[in-house]
Design a protein around this motif. Structure first.
Motif, short mmCIF file in Angstrom:
data_model
loop_
_atom_site.label_atom_id
_atom_site.label_comp_id
_atom_site.label_asym_id
_atom_site.label_seq_id
_atom_site.Cartn_x
_atom_site.Cartn_y
_atom_site.Cartn_z
N SER A 2 0.83 -1.20 0.00
CA SER A 2 0.00 0.00 0.00
C SER A 2 0.87 1.26 0.00
O SER A 2 2.04 1.22 0.32
CB SER A 2 -0.91 0.01 1.23
N HIS A 3 0.24 2.37 -0.38
CA HIS A 3 1.02 3.60 -0.45
C HIS A 3 1.52 4.04 0.92
O HIS A 3 2.51 4.73 1.01
CB HIS A 3 0.23 4.72 -1.16
N GLN A 4 0.88 3.62 2.01
CA GLN A 4 1.38 3.96 3.34
C GLN A 4 2.76 3.33 3.57
O GLN A 4 3.59 3.91 4.25
CB GLN A 4 0.41 3.49 4.44
N GLN A 5 2.99 2.17 2.98
CA GLN A 5 4.28 1.50 3.13
C GLN A 5 5.38 2.21 2.35
O GLN A 5 6.55 1.98 2.58
CB GLN A 5 4.17 0.04 2.71
N HIS A 6 4.98 3.06 1.42
CA HIS A 6 5.94 3.81 0.61
C HIS A 6 6.01 5.28 1.04
O HIS A 6 6.52 6.10 0.29
CB HIS A 6 5.55 3.75 -0.87
N GLN A 7 5.52 5.61 2.22
CA GLN A 7 5.43 7.00 2.63
C GLN A 7 6.79 7.70 2.65
O GLN A 7 6.90 8.86 2.26
CB GLN A 7 4.73 7.15 3.98
N LEU A 13 10.17 11.96 -2.77
CA LEU A 13 9.76 12.38 -4.11
C LEU A 13 9.22 13.81 -4.07
O LEU A 13 9.56 14.64 -4.92
CB LEU A 13 8.70 11.43 -4.67
N GLN A 14 8.39 14.10 -3.09
CA GLN A 14 7.82 15.45 -2.98
C GLN A 14 8.91 16.48 -2.71
O GLN A 14 8.90 17.56 -3.30
CB GLN A 14 6.74 15.48 -1.90
N CYS A 100 16.59 11.37 -2.86
CA CYS A 100 15.48 10.68 -3.50
C CYS A 100 15.96 9.42 -4.21
O CYS A 100 15.34 8.35 -4.11
CB CYS A 100 14.77 11.62 -4.46
N ALA A 101 17.07 9.52 -4.93
CA ALA A 101 17.62 8.36 -5.63
C ALA A 101 17.93 7.23 -4.66
O ALA A 101 17.66 6.06 -4.95
CB ALA A 101 18.88 8.75 -6.40
N LYS A 102 18.45 7.58 -3.50
CA LYS A 102 18.80 6.57 -2.50
C LYS A 102 17.55 5.81 -2.04
O LYS A 102 17.56 4.58 -1.94
CB LYS A 102 19.49 7.24 -1.31
N VAL A 103 16.47 6.55 -1.77
CA VAL A 103 15.25 5.89 -1.32
C VAL A 103 14.62 5.08 -2.46
O VAL A 103 14.12 3.98 -2.24
CB VAL A 103 14.24 6.92 -0.74
N CYS A 104 14.69 5.62 -3.69
CA CYS A 104 14.18 4.88 -4.85
C CYS A 104 14.90 3.54 -4.99
O CYS A 104 14.26 2.50 -5.24
CB CYS A 104 14.36 5.68 -6.13
N LYS A 105 16.20 3.56 -4.82
CA LYS A 105 16.99 2.33 -4.97
C LYS A 105 16.60 1.28 -3.92
O LYS A 105 16.75 0.09 -4.16
CB LYS A 105 18.47 2.64 -4.88
N SER A 106 16.10 1.73 -2.78
CA SER A 106 15.75 0.79 -1.73
C SER A 106 14.54 -0.07 -2.09
O SER A 106 14.34 -1.13 -1.50
CB SER A 106 15.52 1.52 -0.39
#
Length: 108
Positions: A2-7, A13-14, A100-106
């Motif tokens: 769910s999107h809550q898990q990607h908060q 991103l924001q 942001c890139a770091k979190v995306c990679k996770s």
């Protein structure tokens, strides 16, 4: 997922969207705009992919990992370009892009 898990990613991103939009606007006001052309272009690319990914995560996209991988690549490219410029807005944008890139990679 769910999107809550990607908060955490949505927040990153924001932050990146805001930094890229600010950098884009500030670069357009720089004296040597031709020197800033690649920075301006990548600010737009990065803000757009971050915006799309944030929206897709809120829709619980099954393509989260794929989109996050592309987003990380674009964020890093934007961060690398912004890092070349000494303007404060570029340096702040680079920091936001790399975070942001770091979190995306996770999740990629």
């Amino acid at each position: 997922m769910s999107h809550q898990q990607h908060q955490q990613l949505i927040n990153a991103l924001q932050d990146c969207i805001v930094a890229c939009n600010h950098c884009y606007d500030a670069c357009l006001k720089e004296e040597d705009i031709k020197m800033m052309a690649e920075c301006i272009r990548l600010d737009r690319e990065c803000a757009e992919i971050c915006s799309y990914l944030a929206q897709a995560l809120c829709r619980d996209t099954p393509f989260a990992a794929d989109l996050a991988s592309v987003c990380a690549t674009i964020c890093e490219a934007c961060g690398n370009e912004c890092q070349k410029h000494q303007h404060e807005h570029c340096q702040k944008c680079a920091d936001a892009c790399f975070a942001c890139a770091k979190v995306c990679k996770s999740i990629a």
